[in-house]
Write an enzyme that holds these catalytic residues in place. Structure first.
Site, short mmCIF file in Angstrom:
data_model
loop_
_atom_site.label_atom_id
_atom_site.label_comp_id
_atom_site.label_asym_id
_atom_site.label_seq_id
_atom_site.Cartn_x
_atom_site.Cartn_y
_atom_site.Cartn_z
CG HIS A 172 7.03 4.27 10.15
ND1 HIS A 172 6.75 3.03 10.67
CD2 HIS A 172 6.46 4.29 8.92
CE1 HIS A 172 6.05 2.34 9.80
NE2 HIS A 172 5.85 3.07 8.73
NE ARG B 275 3.85 9.87 4.16
CZ ARG B 275 4.57 10.68 3.41
NH1 ARG B 275 4.19 11.91 3.22
NH2 ARG B 275 5.67 10.26 2.84
CG ASP C 41 -0.14 -0.23 2.53
OD1 ASP C 41 1.09 -0.02 2.52
OD2 ASP C 41 -0.76 -0.60 3.54
CG HIS D 183 11.19 5.30 9.34
ND1 HIS D 183 11.46 6.26 8.40
CD2 HIS D 183 10.43 4.38 8.70
CE1 HIS D 183 10.89 5.94 7.25
NE2 HIS D 183 10.25 4.80 7.41
CD GLU E 91 0.55 4.44 4.55
OE1 GLU E 91 -0.34 5.11 5.12
OE2 GLU E 91 1.75 4.76 4.60
CD GLU F 112 0.66 -6.90 3.21
OE1 GLU F 112 0.66 -5.67 3.22
OE2 GLU F 112 1.51 -7.58 3.83
C1 UD1 Z 1 6.81 4.75 3.49
C2 UD1 Z 1 5.37 4.35 3.12
C3 UD1 Z 1 4.68 3.69 4.30
C4 UD1 Z 1 5.53 2.57 4.88
C5 UD1 Z 1 6.93 3.07 5.17
C6 UD1 Z 1 7.78 1.91 5.61
C7 UD1 Z 1 4.21 5.81 1.53
C8 UD1 Z 1 3.32 6.98 1.37
N1 UD1 Z 1 4.59 5.53 2.79
O1 UD1 Z 1 6.70 5.75 4.49
O2 UD1 Z 1 3.44 3.14 3.87
O3 UD1 Z 1 4.93 2.15 6.10
O4 UD1 Z 1 7.50 3.63 3.97
O5 UD1 Z 1 8.91 2.31 6.27
O6 UD1 Z 1 4.57 5.18 0.57
N2 UD1 Z 1 14.44 7.99 4.34
C9 UD1 Z 1 15.79 7.89 4.21
N3 UD1 Z 1 16.32 6.67 3.89
C10 UD1 Z 1 15.56 5.57 3.72
C11 UD1 Z 1 14.17 5.70 3.87
C12 UD1 Z 1 13.61 6.91 4.16
O7 UD1 Z 1 16.54 8.85 4.37
O8 UD1 Z 1 16.10 4.51 3.44
C13 UD1 Z 1 13.86 9.31 4.66
C14 UD1 Z 1 13.90 10.29 3.47
O9 UD1 Z 1 14.17 11.57 3.96
C15 UD1 Z 1 12.46 10.22 2.97
C16 UD1 Z 1 11.70 10.04 4.26
O10 UD1 Z 1 12.49 9.17 5.02
O11 UD1 Z 1 12.10 11.39 2.28
C17 UD1 Z 1 10.30 9.50 4.14
O12 UD1 Z 1 10.24 8.38 3.28
P1 UD1 Z 1 8.85 8.01 2.53
O13 UD1 Z 1 9.04 6.77 1.74
O14 UD1 Z 1 8.35 9.21 1.83
O15 UD1 Z 1 7.85 7.77 3.72
P2 UD1 Z 1 7.89 6.71 4.89
O16 UD1 Z 1 7.44 7.39 6.11
O17 UD1 Z 1 9.18 6.00 4.91
N1 UDP Z 2 12.23 -3.83 10.21
C1 UDP Z 2 13.59 -3.93 9.95
N2 UDP Z 2 14.45 -3.12 10.63
C2 UDP Z 2 14.03 -2.22 11.56
C3 UDP Z 2 12.64 -2.10 11.80
C4 UDP Z 2 11.77 -2.92 11.10
O1 UDP Z 2 14.01 -4.74 9.14
O2 UDP Z 2 14.89 -1.53 12.14
C5 UDP Z 2 11.31 -4.69 9.46
C6 UDP Z 2 10.22 -5.41 10.23
O3 UDP Z 2 10.67 -6.67 10.67
C7 UDP Z 2 9.10 -5.53 9.22
C8 UDP Z 2 9.28 -4.31 8.34
O4 UDP Z 2 10.61 -3.83 8.57
O5 UDP Z 2 9.29 -6.67 8.39
C9 UDP Z 2 8.28 -3.24 8.68
O6 UDP Z 2 8.62 -2.06 8.01
P1 UDP Z 2 8.08 -0.66 8.44
O7 UDP Z 2 7.69 -0.69 9.87
O8 UDP Z 2 9.09 0.34 7.99
O9 UDP Z 2 6.81 -0.47 7.49
P2 UDP Z 2 5.29 -0.96 7.57
O10 UDP Z 2 5.26 -2.43 7.73
O11 UDP Z 2 4.65 -0.20 8.67
O12 UDP Z 2 4.73 -0.52 6.25
#
Ligand code: UD1
Ligand code: UDP
Length: 369
Positions: A208, A210, A98, A241, A134, A120
């Site tokens: 984490h 939004r 999602d 995160h 999502e 999923e």
């Molecule tokens: C995204 C997904 C969310 C999911 C989450 C898993 C959307 C809208 N949201 O949210 O559904 O639960 O991923 O973690 O698709 N960043 C880094 N390095 C990384 C990852 C993220 O620096 O490896 C930082 C960047 O500044 C980025 C910010 O995190 O702009 C947010 O990342 P983004 O993918 O936009 O949103 P998430 O909150 O990670």
């Molecule tokens: N996870 C990971 N490292 C971490 C925290 C979580 O590998 O430091 C794994 C966790 O086991 C799960 C997935 O990341 O499989 C969940 O990701 P996240 O919480 O970022 O996203 P969501 O599932 O909420 O979309």
């Protein structure tokens, strides 16, 4: 034999973790030629997964920006995927879950009239803004998809309520369970274990989402911080995160508390083994809600709704909202009432038998032969 080309597209950490078993199953199948595409909506957190499972993408769009917005990710995925889909012309596309990558990649495939399989599929809260974005991402993706790989019977029922074709819905289990079989190792060692007093009750924290950023996160972290200061027997490990908003909130709340350990995101093998050693998990993560019931860890879900009610029904998840009040109340209860804790800490797995990916590949075989 002409192999069918299946393009597997994902961009974030959780999609990667749960698509790896599908990629591995496709690689073993003689009829398929898997093409792995990462949008890299996440960079470091995605690469941690690719490294842990030795996956080398065929195409890497490398899109992540520090200040990315929902619009910028959507626009970039759409325009990059248009070119790539025209170049590769896969027979089918697979997306997961999602995220913005999920929806934008599905839409890009639809514009090229390429069928989409949604791994999923069918998770719902039925609340448009919770989780945001999502809930709508998955509803829209399910409007586009041709084949639905629903993790549970309940997710199948959700799809039927929206009048999707029963003949296209398959209950496969969740590929998250396939992954756990390859990560948990009783002898696993990692530096995070050394941070924590072995006598302490270890609480694993992640937050984490939004819709939780801002005040909900601030209140939740403040409540947890106060609880830890009052209870010397607990320690918290929080792999934070990389979202700058989450980093800022976590450091503002916990810096200076020597029993709250803020660490970098862990690779998934480390994370699963840390979860397996924890006393309890506090999280707003989706994936962790699926994994923890298998590990026999109680989870206090830092949200008002969940699209994973199976775990609540199984008794291992409890929704505690996002202001911290109910979370610390339950923590206090579990510290004082071993029976209440044990009742929640039952290992139950409502998400399948660990063979979801093989099932998905079998279904693709039937559909595409
Ligand atoms: C995204 C997904 C969310 C999911 C989450 C898993 C959307 C809208 N949201 O949210 O559904 O639960 O991923 O973690 O698709 N960043 C880094 N390095 C990384 C990852 C993220 O620096 O490896 C930082 C960047 O500044 C980025 C910010 O995190 O702009 C947010 O990342 P983004 O993918 O936009 O949103 P998430 O909150 O990670
Ligand atoms: N996870 C990971 N490292 C971490 C925290 C979580 O590998 O430091 C794994 C966790 O086991 C799960 C997935 O990341 O499989 C969940 O990701 P996240 O919480 O970022 O996203 P969501 O599932 O909420 O979309």
């Amino acid at each position: 034999m002409d192999k069918k080309r299946i393009m597997v597209i994902f961009g974030t950490r959780p999609e990667a973790i749960k698509m790896v078993p599908v990629i591995k199953a496709l690689e073993k199948a003689a009829e398929f030629d898997p093409v792995v595409v990462v949008t890299a909506q996440h960079r470091q957190m995605l690469d941690q997964v690719l490294d842990a499972f030795n996956v080398s993408p065929d195409f890497d769009l490398n899109l992540m920006k520090d200040q990315q917005t929902l619009t910028s990710i959507t626009v970039n995925v759409l325009s990059q995927m248009e070119k790539l889909l025209q170049q590769v012309r896969p027979d089918a596309v697979l997306v997961h879950g999602d995220t913005t990558t999920t929806l934008a990649a599905s839409l890009a495939a639809f514009y090229q009239q390429i069928p989409v399989g949604h791994v999923e599929a069918g998770l719902r809260t039925w609340e448009k803004y919770d989780p945001f974005p999502e809930e709508l991402n998955r509803q829209l993706t399910d409007s586009i998809a041709e084949w639905y790989f629903a993790p549970t019977e309940r997710s199948r029922q959700n799809l039927l309520k929206e009048h999707h074709d029963d003949k296209q819905i398959y209950v496969t289990g969740n590929t998250a369970i396939d992954v756990l079989a390859h990560t948990i190792d009783d002898d696993w060692q990692l530096p995070a274990f050394k941070l924590v007093n072995p006598e302490a009750k270890l609480i694993l924290l992640t937050m984490h989402r939004r819709e939780n950023q801002g005040l909900p996160m601030k209140k939740t972290f403040a409540a947890i911080n106060a609880f830890v200061l009052e209870h010397p027997e607990v320690e918290v490990v929080f792999p934070v995160h990389l979202s700058p908003k989450v980093q800022k909130a976590a450091h503002a709340a916990f810096d200076g508390n020597s029993r709250v350990h803020l660490i970098a995101p862990l690779n998934v093998i480390d994370f699963h083994n840390l979860a397996a050693r924890s006393w309890l998990i506090l999280t707003d993560s989706g994936g962790i809600q699926e994994e923890a019931p298998s590990l026999g860890k109680p989870v206090l879900v830092l949200r008002d709704t969940t699209e994973r009610p199976e775990g609540v029904q199984a008794g291992t998840l409890k929704l505690v909202g996002n202001d911290g009040a109910a979370a610390v109340k339950w923590l206090a209860t579990f510290l004082n009432d071993q029976a209440a804790y044990e009742q929640m800490a039952q290992a139950k797995n409502p998400y399948g038998d660990g063979h979801a990916a093989d099932r998905i590949v079998d279904i693709l075989r039937q559909k595409l032969s």
